[in-house]
Design a protein around this motif. Structure first.
Motif, mmCIF file in Angstrom:
data_model
loop_
_atom_site.group_PDB
_atom_site.id
_atom_site.type_symbol
_atom_site.label_atom_id
_atom_site.label_comp_id
_atom_site.label_asym_id
_atom_site.label_seq_id
_atom_site.Cartn_x
_atom_site.Cartn_y
_atom_site.Cartn_z
ATOM 1 N N PHE A 127 0.853 -1.188 0.000
ATOM 2 C CA PHE A 127 0.000 0.000 0.000
ATOM 3 C C PHE A 127 0.888 1.236 0.000
ATOM 4 O O PHE A 127 1.926 1.273 0.658
ATOM 5 C CB PHE A 127 -0.900 -0.005 1.242
ATOM 6 N N HIS A 128 0.467 2.271 -0.720
ATOM 7 C CA HIS A 128 1.206 3.534 -0.797
ATOM 8 C C HIS A 128 0.306 4.648 -0.257
ATOM 9 O O HIS A 128 -0.859 4.741 -0.632
ATOM 10 C CB HIS A 128 1.576 3.831 -2.251
ATOM 11 N N LEU A 129 0.854 5.470 0.621
ATOM 12 C CA LEU A 129 0.112 6.601 1.166
ATOM 13 C C LEU A 129 1.054 7.791 1.248
ATOM 14 O O LEU A 129 2.175 7.673 1.745
ATOM 15 C CB LEU A 129 -0.440 6.273 2.557
ATOM 16 N N SER A 130 0.591 8.930 0.785
ATOM 17 C CA SER A 130 1.355 10.169 0.843
ATOM 18 C C SER A 130 0.592 11.144 1.733
ATOM 19 O O SER A 130 -0.600 11.358 1.537
ATOM 20 C CB SER A 130 1.502 10.741 -0.572
ATOM 21 N N ILE A 131 1.288 11.715 2.726
ATOM 22 C CA ILE A 131 0.640 12.601 3.696
ATOM 23 C C ILE A 131 1.453 13.880 3.874
ATOM 24 O O ILE A 131 2.660 13.899 3.622
ATOM 25 C CB ILE A 131 0.439 11.902 5.059
ATOM 26 N N PRO A 132 0.805 14.953 4.340
ATOM 27 C CA PRO A 132 1.530 16.202 4.559
ATOM 28 C C PRO A 132 2.406 16.150 5.811
ATOM 29 O O PRO A 132 2.069 15.490 6.790
ATOM 30 C CB PRO A 132 0.414 17.235 4.721
ATOM 31 N N PHE A 192 -5.325 6.826 9.244
ATOM 32 C CA PHE A 192 -4.791 5.610 8.650
ATOM 33 C C PHE A 192 -4.020 4.861 9.709
ATOM 34 O O PHE A 192 -3.792 5.367 10.806
ATOM 35 C CB PHE A 192 -3.887 5.929 7.439
ATOM 36 N N GLY A 193 -3.645 3.633 9.418
ATOM 37 C CA GLY A 193 -2.880 2.863 10.376
ATOM 38 C C GLY A 193 -2.737 1.426 9.948
ATOM 39 O O GLY A 193 -2.774 1.119 8.756
ATOM 40 N N LEU A 194 -2.613 0.549 10.932
ATOM 41 C CA LEU A 194 -2.406 -0.869 10.678
ATOM 42 C C LEU A 194 -3.363 -1.709 11.506
ATOM 43 O O LEU A 194 -3.720 -1.333 12.625
ATOM 44 C CB LEU A 194 -0.972 -1.266 11.024
ATOM 45 N N VAL A 195 -3.732 -2.861 10.947
ATOM 46 C CA VAL A 195 -4.498 -3.869 11.663
ATOM 47 C C VAL A 195 -3.541 -5.037 11.897
ATOM 48 O O VAL A 195 -3.063 -5.646 10.931
ATOM 49 C CB VAL A 195 -5.730 -4.344 10.849
ATOM 50 N N PHE A 196 -3.236 -5.328 13.141
ATOM 51 C CA PHE A 196 -2.306 -6.400 13.470
ATOM 52 C C PHE A 196 -3.027 -7.737 13.539
ATOM 53 O O PHE A 196 -4.162 -7.821 14.005
ATOM 54 C CB PHE A 196 -1.612 -6.117 14.811
ATOM 55 N N GLU A 197 -2.336 -8.799 13.094
ATOM 56 C CA GLU A 197 -2.921 -10.135 13.110
ATOM 57 C C GLU A 197 -3.066 -10.685 14.521
ATOM 58 O O GLU A 197 -3.966 -11.476 14.775
ATOM 59 C CB GLU A 197 -2.064 -11.099 12.285
ATOM 60 N N HIS A 235 4.789 -1.199 3.939
ATOM 61 C CA HIS A 235 4.014 -0.318 3.066
ATOM 62 C C HIS A 235 4.784 0.985 2.867
ATOM 63 O O HIS A 235 5.554 1.406 3.735
ATOM 64 C CB HIS A 235 2.633 -0.045 3.659
ATOM 65 N N GLN A 236 4.573 1.632 1.731
ATOM 66 C CA GLN A 236 5.300 2.859 1.417
ATOM 67 C C GLN A 236 4.538 4.077 1.919
ATOM 68 O O GLN A 236 3.455 4.397 1.445
ATOM 69 C CB GLN A 236 5.505 2.975 -0.100
ATOM 70 N N LEU A 237 5.126 4.747 2.896
ATOM 71 C CA LEU A 237 4.581 5.986 3.432
ATOM 72 C C LEU A 237 5.480 7.125 2.971
ATOM 73 O O LEU A 237 6.698 7.077 3.173
ATOM 74 C CB LEU A 237 4.536 5.937 4.964
ATOM 75 N N VAL A 238 4.881 8.129 2.328
ATOM 76 C CA VAL A 238 5.653 9.257 1.834
ATOM 77 C C VAL A 238 5.211 10.509 2.590
ATOM 78 O O VAL A 238 4.032 10.868 2.601
ATOM 79 C CB VAL A 238 5.451 9.468 0.317
ATOM 80 N N LEU A 239 6.163 11.145 3.244
ATOM 81 C CA LEU A 239 5.919 12.407 3.930
ATOM 82 C C LEU A 239 6.236 13.522 2.942
ATOM 83 O O LEU A 239 7.354 13.595 2.431
ATOM 84 C CB LEU A 239 6.812 12.527 5.166
ATOM 85 N N ILE A 242 10.583 9.027 2.076
ATOM 86 C CA ILE A 242 9.895 7.742 1.944
ATOM 87 C C ILE A 242 10.281 6.878 3.130
ATOM 88 O O ILE A 242 11.452 6.780 3.491
ATOM 89 C CB ILE A 242 10.276 7.046 0.626
ATOM 90 N N LEU A 243 9.264 6.251 3.727
ATOM 91 C CA LEU A 243 9.477 5.381 4.881
ATOM 92 C C LEU A 243 8.841 4.014 4.627
ATOM 93 O O LEU A 243 7.812 3.914 3.958
ATOM 94 C CB LEU A 243 8.844 6.000 6.126
#
Length: 146
Positions: A6-11, A68-73, A45-49, A39-40
């Motif tokens: 998943f790719h997400l770009s945030i301010p 946004f976030g994560l769902v852990f198994e 998943h690719q998170l772009v600040l 990029i982190l």
């Protein structure tokens, strides 16, 4: 089967401060970087600040509409993150809690905000089918926080 990343770009109001927060608080691995963006690796998943010194819109006062976030198994992994955030002095914007206790949608959740006031949620569902299933249920989110 390998799932797509998943790719997400945030301010990011302060790119360096935001970058450091994700690396230090959430153990994100740094990737490429420029003066405009960082990029982190956000748990695979690719998170772009995106450097955004002047936000175009005011921050939202609560968790809705955007987060946004994560769902852990596993609950163990969720609990490890909760303890890690506490140890590292991160403040919970919405304290850890269990939603829909005892029901098919039961899950543990917590919210934090990054230095640019982006909301993040981390959760674990007791019943894994509730992540994308349980279509017969109508509860979504937390009515107390709307």
């Amino acid at each position: 089967m390998v799932r797509p990343c998943f790719h997400l770009s945030i301010p990011a109001i302060d790119l360096q401060r935001s970058h450091d927060w994700y690396v230090q608080a959430l153990d994100c691995q740094p990737g490429r970087r420029s003066e405009q963006a960082s990029i982190l690796d956000f748990q695979g998943h690719q998170l772009v600040l995106q450097n955004t010194p002047q936000l175009l819109e005011p921050g939202q006062p609560g968790i809705y509409p955007r987060h946004f976030g994560l769902v852990f198994e596993t609950f163990t992994r969720w609990e490890q993150l909760r303890l890690q955030l506490e140890r590292r002095g991160c403040l919970f914007s919405v304290p850890p809690k269990c939603r829909y206790s005892g029901g098919p949608l039961e899950h543990h959740t917590l919210f934090v905000q990054d230095p640019s006031a982006n909301w993040l949620e981390f959760k674990h569902y007791t019943h894994s089918e509730a992540v994308l299933g349980c279509r017969d249920q109508s509860q979504v989110g937390d009515q107390d926080l709307r």
